[in-house]
Design a protein around this motif. Structure first.
Motif, PDB file in Angstrom:
ATOM      1  N   LEU A  44       0.829  -1.205   0.000  1.00  0.00           N
ATOM      2  CA  LEU A  44       0.000   0.000   0.000  1.00  0.00           C
ATOM      3  C   LEU A  44       0.865   1.258   0.000  1.00  0.00           C
ATOM      4  O   LEU A  44       0.548   2.234  -0.689  1.00  0.00           O
ATOM      5  N   LEU A  49      -0.742   4.658  -1.363  1.00  0.00           N
ATOM      6  CA  LEU A  49      -2.063   4.621  -0.737  1.00  0.00           C
ATOM      7  C   LEU A  49      -2.022   4.730   0.779  1.00  0.00           C
ATOM      8  O   LEU A  49      -3.063   4.835   1.423  1.00  0.00           O
ATOM      9  N   MET A  80      -5.366  -0.162   8.394  1.00  0.00           N
ATOM     10  CA  MET A  80      -5.268  -0.159   6.931  1.00  0.00           C
ATOM     11  C   MET A  80      -6.632  -0.320   6.280  1.00  0.00           C
ATOM     12  O   MET A  80      -6.941   0.377   5.307  1.00  0.00           O
ATOM     13  N   MET A  84      -8.403   2.448   3.854  1.00  0.00           N
ATOM     14  CA  MET A  84      -8.768   2.152   2.470  1.00  0.00           C
ATOM     15  C   MET A  84     -10.247   2.459   2.226  1.00  0.00           C
ATOM     16  O   MET A  84     -10.619   2.935   1.151  1.00  0.00           O
TER      17      MET A  84
END
Length: 96
Positions: A44, A49, A80, A84
């Protein structure tokens, strides 16, 4: 995450339950689950991200019950996943 009446996890330092105690050294390497979670974090981050600061914010924003019930890498994974969803990368209904 937290609401305006729930202090974030990083705000618990003044709580008497968390006064200074001896630090326990944990030199054990991560288990298979921890390695997979860290690999996901690295992917990620490589894709732009996720930053370490965002990961930490997500961990510190976990509700206290979850924070204390989750293992170290479960906190990472919850952070996480929440990030997201927050960024629209995955829909909230896919978490569960």
């Amino acid at each position: 995450m937290t609401d305006e009446h729930t202090p974030a996890m990083h705000s618990i330092g003044g709580d008497a339950r968390f006064r200074c105690v001896a630090v326990e050294r944990d030199e054990a390497p991560p288990d298979a689950f921890g390695k997979r979670v860290d690999a996901l974090r690295q992917l990620l981050a490589a894709k732009g991200l996720l930053s370490v600061d965002e990961l930490r914010r997500g961990i510190e924003s976990l509700p206290a019950d979850d924070y204390f019930a989750f293992s170290y890498y479960e906190r990472w994974l919850a952070s996480m996943a929440g990030l997201m969803v927050e960024k629209g990368v995955i829909p909230a209904e896919d978490i569960g």
